[in-house]
Enzyme design. Structure first.
Site, PDB file in Angstrom:
ATOM      1  N   ARG A   1      -9.223  -1.970  16.441  1.00 59.01           N
ATOM      2  CA  ARG A   1      -9.549  -1.608  15.129  1.00 59.01           C
ATOM      3  C   ARG A   1     -10.491  -2.730  14.324  1.00 59.01           C
ATOM      4  NH1 ARG A   1      -5.246  -0.406  10.181  1.00 59.01           N
ATOM      5  NH2 ARG A   1      -5.660  -2.585   9.659  1.00 59.01           N
TER       6      ARG A   1
ATOM      7  N   LYS B   1       0.960  -1.177   0.014  1.00 61.43           N
ATOM      8  CA  LYS B   1       0.028   0.005   0.016  1.00 61.43           C
ATOM      9  C   LYS B   1       0.826   1.142  -0.088  1.00 61.43           C
ATOM     10  CE  LYS B   1      -0.754   0.072   4.986  1.00 61.43           C
ATOM     11  NZ  LYS B   1      -1.903  -0.053   6.078  1.00 61.43           N
TER      12      LYS B   1
END
Length: 357
Positions: free
Chosen positions: A129, A34
């Protein structure tokens, strides 16, 4: 134009280091790409290393990877959004999941596309998360097994990315126990226990990883060689795969204190004088052709340790070169070391040239 260089030799060195580390311990792993923001030049460098599993959080990046090398197994590393289901099934071989309704949609789409879509069930283990609550895991797993064209590739967890919770041995033992619980309940074998990112590599080096944890997702360690427990570089790895270069477009001796009525600058900051600062001092300042549109100053560091960052506007960075021994002139380049988030900003900017050396 400012530019960022990728050092092919250092990248290969780090890849071979990690490959040897994981292979010697029978760990499967994939590269988290990413940070490359879909840049074809840099993604091709990763593929050319021999990488055959790449993880990303952007569907467009996975599409680029598949276009460059269809054989690469692509992994979408966040829970899918409803509006992206068809593209995720098309471009991601595996996805991270935490919602039954989402997996049902993936199942329906996989049937339409006549493919098997693999998933990793993510478990919440303290970082707050993504992840299902551990006490719901058995019910959740059972529900997923009923869905057509869905293959449960494994279970996993994510630590350190939001709340900074470290993946210590106790956390990974707990993840291993979830594997045992599922295998005993459903009389199956789970291929992957995806227990770590770069932050968990020190546990491997200390032989503190539970053997059941057999899959890793690695980005920062590959590109920066960082030991995220100590803040130092992992012994034997290279730290400067990426380097930033910005050109000097002005050099002038200027006062250290601005004159005139002061308000907020473009970033919403106001100038503050240091206690006891002499109003009559000045410094030799250089302006560089890079600004807040491309980077954040707190994530870059001049290689010349005698250069001090002053501040940045949208398109320019001002530095103090008064104490430097360098004979800088207009058109010269100043090089910077980059932290992970710094590289993320730079590589996401269309205004920063990308170069391989």
């Amino acid at each position: 134009m400012a530019f960022i260089k990728l050092d092919r030799k250092k990248l290969k060195h780090n890849y071979l280091y990690l490959q040897k580390l994981f292979q010697s311990r029978n760990i499967e792993w994939g590269v988290v790409s990413k940070i490359l923001c879909g840049n074809k030049l840099f993604i091709k460098e990763i593929i050319d290393l021999g990488v055959r599993e790449i993880h990303d959080s952007r569907i467009s990046n996975l599409k680029t990877i598949k276009e460059l090398c269809p054989e690469v197994q692509t992994v979408y590393i966040k829970p899918p959004a409803k509006r992206s289901i068809s593209k995720i099934v098309k471009y991601a071989d595996v996805s991270f999941n935490t919602e039954i309704d989402t997996i049902k949609m993936l199942s329906e789409e996989a049937v339409k596309q006549n493919v098997i879509h693999k998933i990793i069930i993510m478990i919440e283990m303290g970082d707050l998360r993504e992840g299902i609550i551990g006490e719901d895991l058995i019910y959740f797993y059972g529900e997923v097994t009923r869905l057509p064209n869905i293959e449960i590739r494994g279970i996993g967890t994510n630590l350190n990315c939001l709340s900074g919770v470290m993946p210590n041995q106790d956390k990974l033992i707990q993840l291993s126990l979830y594997k045992q619980l599922i295998e005993a309940k459903f009389n199956i074998s789970i291929p992957w226990v995806s227990g770590g990112t770069s932050v968990a590599i020190p546990l491997i080096l200390k032989n503190a990883r539970p053997m059941a944890v057999n899959h890793f997702r690695v980005g920062e360690a590959l590109f920066f060689g960082n030991d995220l427990f100590t803040g130092k570089i992992i012994e034997g790895m290279e730290s400067e795969v990426f380097k930033l270069y910005a050109e000097i477009i002005e050099i002038n001796e200027k006062p250290d204190v601005p004159s005139g009525e002061l308000g907020e600058n473009v970033a919403g900051n106001t100038f503050e004088m240091n206690e006891g600062q002499d109003l009559g001092t000045s410094s030799l300042r250089a302006i560089l052709d890079i600004g807040l549109l491309d980077m954040q100053p707190q994530y870059i560091e001049p290689e010349d340790e005698n250069i001090t960052l002053i501040d940045a506007s949208s398109d320019m960075l001002v530095v103090d070169i008064s104490n430097s021994n360098g004979d800088y002139k207009i058109g010269d380049l100043i090089s910077f070391r980059i932290r992970y988030m710094g590289a993320l900003y730079l590589l996401n900017s269309d205004y920063i040239e990308k170069i391989v050396v």
